[in-house]
Design a protein around this motif. Structure first.
Motif, short mmCIF file in Angstrom:
data_model
loop_
_atom_site.label_atom_id
_atom_site.label_comp_id
_atom_site.label_asym_id
_atom_site.label_seq_id
_atom_site.Cartn_x
_atom_site.Cartn_y
_atom_site.Cartn_z
N GLU A 284 0.80 -1.13 0.03
CA GLU A 284 -0.10 0.26 0.02
C GLU A 284 0.62 1.04 -0.24
OE1 GLU A 284 -3.69 -1.91 2.32
OE2 GLU A 284 -2.09 -0.60 3.58
N ALA A 285 1.72 1.60 0.71
CA ALA A 285 2.68 1.83 1.15
C ALA A 285 3.40 3.13 -0.44
CB ALA A 285 3.88 2.16 1.95
N ALA A 286 3.85 1.60 -0.78
CA ALA A 286 4.65 1.90 -2.56
C ALA A 286 4.00 2.13 -3.25
CB ALA A 286 5.19 0.74 -3.28
N GLY A 287 2.30 1.59 -3.56
CA GLY A 287 1.32 2.37 -4.25
C GLY A 287 0.52 3.46 -4.21
N GLY A 288 1.10 4.26 -2.97
CA GLY A 288 1.02 5.35 -2.11
C GLY A 288 1.93 6.82 -3.53
N VAL A 289 3.20 5.55 -3.39
CA VAL A 289 4.20 6.92 -3.84
C VAL A 289 4.34 6.87 -4.72
CG1 VAL A 289 6.69 7.03 -3.68
CG2 VAL A 289 5.60 6.47 -1.71
N SER B 1 -5.29 -5.33 -1.37
CA SER B 1 -6.67 -4.50 -0.20
C SER B 1 -7.28 -3.20 -0.90
CB SER B 1 -6.03 -3.88 0.91
OG SER B 1 -4.92 -2.96 0.77
N LYS B 2 -8.20 -2.42 -0.23
CA LYS B 2 -9.54 -1.30 -0.84
C LYS B 2 -8.12 0.08 -0.91
CE LYS B 2 -12.97 1.65 -0.23
NZ LYS B 2 -13.76 2.17 0.65
N VAL B 3 -7.01 0.16 -0.42
CA VAL B 3 -5.89 1.14 -0.76
C VAL B 3 -4.76 0.79 -0.94
CG1 VAL B 3 -4.18 2.08 1.10
CG2 VAL B 3 -6.18 1.39 2.03
N ILE B 4 -4.35 0.04 -1.94
CA ILE B 4 -3.84 -0.77 -2.80
C ILE B 4 -4.42 -0.13 -4.38
CG2 ILE B 4 -3.97 -3.10 -2.76
CD1 ILE B 4 -0.77 -0.73 -4.12
N ARG B 5 -5.49 -1.02 -3.92
CA ARG B 5 -6.28 -1.03 -5.28
C ARG B 5 -6.69 1.04 -5.84
NH1 ARG B 5 -9.43 -5.62 -3.66
NH2 ARG B 5 -10.75 -4.18 -2.96
N LYS B 6 -7.50 0.79 -4.67
CA LYS B 6 -7.33 3.00 -5.09
C LYS B 6 -6.06 3.76 -5.52
CE LYS B 6 -8.44 6.99 -2.12
NZ LYS B 6 -8.30 7.59 -0.69
N GLU B 7 -4.85 3.53 -4.76
CA GLU B 7 -3.91 4.05 -5.20
C GLU B 7 -3.35 3.97 -6.45
OE1 GLU B 7 -2.52 6.06 -3.53
OE2 GLU B 7 -3.32 6.18 -1.66
N ALA B 8 -3.59 2.46 -7.42
CA ALA B 8 -3.11 1.50 -8.33
C ALA B 8 -4.35 2.46 -9.80
CB ALA B 8 -3.77 0.21 -8.53
N SER C 72 -9.93 16.78 -13.11
CA SER C 72 -10.11 16.12 -13.99
C SER C 72 -10.34 14.55 -14.21
CB SER C 72 -10.53 16.09 -15.58
OG SER C 72 -8.87 16.44 -15.94
N SER C 73 -9.07 14.16 -13.67
CA SER C 73 -8.76 12.18 -13.56
C SER C 73 -9.62 12.06 -12.95
CB SER C 73 -7.80 12.51 -13.47
OG SER C 73 -7.87 12.53 -11.58
N PHE C 74 -10.12 12.22 -11.76
CA PHE C 74 -11.56 11.61 -11.29
C PHE C 74 -12.64 11.62 -11.99
CE2 PHE C 74 -8.86 11.80 -7.87
CZ PHE C 74 -9.32 11.11 -7.51
N HIS C 75 -13.10 12.45 -13.34
CA HIS C 75 -13.97 11.77 -14.17
C HIS C 75 -14.61 11.09 -14.89
CE1 HIS C 75 -16.05 16.60 -13.61
NE2 HIS C 75 -14.73 16.48 -12.94
N GLN C 76 -13.05 9.97 -14.51
CA GLN C 76 -13.97 8.71 -15.92
C GLN C 76 -13.37 7.15 -14.13
OE1 GLN C 76 -10.74 8.50 -18.87
NE2 GLN C 76 -9.87 9.01 -17.78
N THR C 77 -12.84 6.02 -14.36
CA THR C 77 -12.87 5.27 -13.76
C THR C 77 -12.29 4.27 -14.56
OG1 THR C 77 -12.85 3.86 -12.15
CG2 THR C 77 -14.90 4.03 -13.77
N LEU C 78 -11.23 3.42 -13.95
CA LEU C 78 -10.82 1.78 -14.81
C LEU C 78 -11.74 0.77 -14.32
CD1 LEU C 78 -7.52 3.14 -14.89
CD2 LEU C 78 -8.77 3.45 -16.47
N LEU C 79 -12.08 0.13 -15.38
CA LEU C 79 -13.21 -1.40 -14.34
C LEU C 79 -12.23 -2.14 -16.19
CD1 LEU C 79 -16.60 0.45 -14.58
CD2 LEU C 79 -14.99 -0.03 -13.03
#
Length: 835
Positions: free
Chosen positions: A240-245, A279-286, A403-410
């Motif tokens: 999770e920490a590596a994904g946040g960086v 986890s939910k955190v790493i998916r969010k950061e990814a 604006s990056s949050f105006h789309q998501t990845l599925l």
């Protein structure tokens, strides 16, 4: 997207270890007080003193074995800890400067390690504790030095202390300038390191990446590959920490190329495609990191190749208008229906509601792409019905994220179904976003086929009649991208896309942008190659709709009739196409000329085309291209390559159209053939790319059949400006020895026939060097033809220097000495050279 910093809330349990009286650390503190003539300190456990569980009820005290084994195994109860801390006063913070002094390199190693651990525990008390520590600026540099310690606890404490300090914006520069990045890189590269040390170190780097000025430094350092490697760590906190960086580094566009080079995209995409459990955190950061990378069109393709699709966020409120269609009989997402079985209802009693009851009989009819479309549609419709779609992402929009949050990845299966579902909404903005997203996602045949199977084609064609100009423009863009696939283009044709496109084209208010998109789609549907296949093979060229019969193995194909196709070209459409041909846009002119060639291959439609101003349009086209291009090439040393390619393609396609029209006598009687010949001769001599002169030469040869050869030496000009350059290029670039041989034999034939200035054309296009090189590695027939061409070139003394510079002399001597069948030709050529 806003930069994030590592969370500082810990979930620790209490473990307080009693220290022996008069320990070495306590003696040192007392000694330092006595040297300064200060009042002796309270004899307390320094670890417990700087760790107050009442202030930080979630912290964990790392025990340090300083006594014997028995004392190290003794732990006090919670009540004992409360009793101990109840006797302390707030004035005991005076020990902070003493502990900072103990960090000095002149102190004992054990004292320094114990001091950094105590300071870390003290800093966990909050920002006011960090402010107290930062009154002594030297503590940061001394703490960084402890990152080199061989003690795991000291390294963890030093990294944790730096993490707490860097979490405060005011002190982030101090930490970064103290060499913490370099020391952390060396620390993380150690072969054996505990997860706790990794977590604290990476979280400290996570805090530093909140400032943009440090992101580029970290991305260009040796730390980035280490962080990527940490994505495979067994401890989720480290991952999770590596994904946040990495998510913070992706906020700076200059870092994107560096991150892609270390394979960040496939490693992060695995967390979103469920290939790796996270986890939910790493998916969010990814997701945050990849959303920044997809802003670049090239990196978007790399992300999509990993199985992810960018999907626009339209807001949960837009789905309120969604009303799923209820079918009495099941159908596939693309509209394909299952015929009722004559065997009666299913023995399970749900034949009209469930699609897969008789799947064992129809597995060969429903391929995997259709099954994926069914699964994706069912999933997205279920989320829309229960109102659980975009709820989390919608809250981010309200908080003012970028604006990056105006789309998501599925994953592509769900992403394709989501975009098709949005097309069924009533919100114009949502439909526009979905159509634009489909156009951007149709990057390969797999994605185009997936959209077709998901039912996007039918919905997009229906939206062509929408009242909104923005919707129509986006829909045309989507259909344009999808029509690149021949199978999808056939489906569009079968679904009746031509009539809506013709209506768009005939509307005089349609702007040039929409005209080009419409013409682009029609040019793929009305492709001249399809008419050629129809003439030779007699097969249907139209698309077909397939209806699966559940009672038998038959697949019915329904195609459009040729009579119906011919009725589409009326005088209005033909005149409109000719008018568009006059627009000075090379790409648009190329497509319109292709469409007119398609209809000119149908004899019944030729009269409709000839009734328009096709002659003046072609003359105007050839006239406006040639002079301007020649002036452009003379004025600039490096012309626009893209523009030159577009012009060459347009000229080639217009020449194909003219060649086809020359087959009809009614056209030849009404046009000035000499005028066309003059214009095409100028184009043949111009600097358009050689690949596009082939149809110009063919058209000139065709015109030569209807004119006097003495007045128009077309054959000679075609040989000089098209045939000879093409043959020399073939000799240079052909990978096949047979192709090289055929080219040099044809070139020898042209030169031997005494075509005027043929040898000069060969020399001017660099043929001498290619022919000399061919003498070394060509076949016997190619060598013989090459020697013949070089001999004719050697008759002109101006070519001697070029032949010598190409290295012909040693090759000729080798051929003569080998007594090959070609040695006499080589000898004659060598005698002509000044050697």
């Amino acid at each position: 997207m806003m930069a994030t910093i590592s969370p500082n809330n810990f979930n620790f349990s209490f473990k307080v270890q009693p220290q022996p009286r008069n320990s070495h650390l306590e003696k040192t503190v007392i000694l330092n007080h006595r040297r300064r003539n200060l009042k002796p300190p309270l004899k307390i456990n320094l670890y417990c003193h700087f760790f107050n569980p009442r202030k930080c009820p979630c912290l964990f005290v790392v025990s340090k074995a300083t006594g014997d084994a028995d004392s190290a195994s003794q732990h006090s109860t919670v009540s004992d800890v409360d009793a101990t801390f109840s006797s302390l006063s707030s004035t005991d913070e005076n020990y902070v400067p003493l502990l900072v002094r103990l960090l000095g390199l002149d102190n004992d190693l054990l004292d320094r390690e114990q001091a950094v651990i105590a300071l870390w525990k003290y800093s966990l008390g909050g920002n006011h504790c960090v402010d107290k520590l930062m009154q002594f600026r030297g503590c940061v540099n001394l703490t960084v030095h402890h990152l080199r310690s061989k003690s795991t606890q000291a390294c963890e404490a030093a990294a944790g202390l730096l993490r707490m300090i860097s979490s405060v914006n005011a002190y982030r520069d101090v930490v970064a300038e103290s060499g913490a990045i370099e020391e952390t890189t060396a620390l993380l590269r150690r072969p054996s390191l505990t997860a706790e040390v990794k977590e604290q170190s990476i979280c400290m780097v996570w805090n530093l990446t909140a400032d943009e000025k440090y992101r580029l430094k970290i991305a260009n350092s040796a730390l980035l590959p280490v962080l990527v490697k940490c994505l495979y760590d067994q401890e989720m906190k480290v991952v999770e920490a590596a994904g946040g960086v990495l998510a913070n580094l992706a906020l700076s566009p200059p870092n994107h190329s560096i991150m892609v080079e270390v394979d960040v995209i496939p490693k992060l995409a695995k967390f979103l495609t469920n290939e790796i459990e996270g986890s939910k955190v790493i998916r969010k950061e990814a997701k945050n990191a990849l959303l920044e990378l997809v802003k670049d069109d090239y990196y978007k393709i790399l992300v999509m190749e990993e199985g992810l699709v960018p999907v626009p966020l339209v807001g949960a409120a837009a789905y309120a208008s969604y009303k799923p269609a209820l079918h009495s009989w099941p159908s596939l997402p693309d509209g394909t229906e299952f015929r009722r079985s004559s065997k009666g209802p299913s023995r399970y009693g749900a034949s009209e509601l469930l699609l897969g009851l008789n799947v064992e009989e129809n597995t060969d009819k429903v391929d995997k792409s259709k099954m994926d479309a069914i699964v994706g549609r069912t999933h997205q419709q279920f989320l829309a019905r229960i109102g659980a779609i975009e709820t989390e992402d919608e809250s981010k929009l309200d908080k003012g994220f970028s604006s990056s949050f105006h789309q998501t990845l599925l994953p592509w299966k769900d992403g394709v179904a989501r975009m098709v579902l949005i097309l069924e909404l009533e919100d114009e903005m949502a439909v526009t976003k979905a159509a634009d997203a489909i156009a951007a996602s149709a990057i390969n045949g797999h994605m185009r086929t997936s959209f077709r199977e998901a039912g996007a084609v039918q919905r997009l064609i229906h939206l062509l009649s929408h009242s909104s100009h923005a919707v129509r423009s986006s829909v045309l863009s989507a259909l344009d991208k999808l029509s690149i696939s021949n199978s999808v283009c056939g489906t569009m044709e079968a679904e009746g896309v031509m009539h809506p496109l013709i209506n768009v084209l005939n509307d005089l208010k349609t702007n040039e942008s929409l005209i080009e998109k419409t013409v682009s789609i029609l040019a793929r549907i009305w492709d001249p190659n399809k008419q050629m296949k129809l003439k030779f093979y007699g097969g249907p060229i139209n698309g077909s709709t397939k209806i699966i019969d559940s009672s038998s193995q038959d697949v019915t194909e329904i195609g459009g009739s040729e009579v119906e196709m011919e009725s589409m070209l009326d005088s209005t459409l033909a005149a409109r196409l000719v008018d568009i041909l006059k627009i000075e846009s090379p790409s648009l002119q190329t497509k319109v000329a292709s469409i007119l060639e398609y209809w000119s291959m149908i004899e019944q439609c030729v009269d409709v085309i000839l009734a328009t101003e096709i002659e003046s349009a072609l003359i105007n086209f050839f006239t406006q291209k040639v002079p301007r291009d020649m002036e452009t090439f003379a004025e600039y040393e490096e012309p626009d390559v893209a523009y030159v390619e577009d012009v060459g393609l347009a000229v080639s396609q217009a020449s194909r159209l003219l060649t086809k029209l020359l087959d009809y006598q009614q056209f030849r009687r009404t046009v000035n053939l000499n005028h066309f010949t003059k214009l095409l001769r100028q184009i043949l001599k111009s600097d358009i790319p050689l690949d596009y002169k082939e149809w110009v030469a063919a058209c000139l040869v065709r015109l030569g059949f209807f004119s006097s050869p003495f007045e128009n030496p077309i054959t000679t000009e075609v040989a000089l400006y098209e045939t000879i350059p093409r043959l020399i290029e073939q000799i240079k670039t052909a990978f096949s020895a047979d192709a090289q041989e055929a080219a040099v034999v044809e070139l020898n034939r042209i030169v031997s026939e005494g075509v005027e200035d043929a040898t000069r054309a060969v020399a001017a296009h660099g043929g001498i060097f290619s022919l000399v090189k061919l003498l070394e590695q060509g076949s016997e027939r190619a060598i013989e033809a090459g020697l013949a061409v070089l001999y004719n070139l050697s008759m002109d003394s101006e070519n001697h220097s070029a032949i010598l510079a190409a290295g012909a002399v040693p090759i000729l001597r080798r051929i003569i000495l080998s007594q090959n069948p070609q040695w006499t030709r080589a000898l004659h050529l060598l005698r002509n050279l000044p050697v």
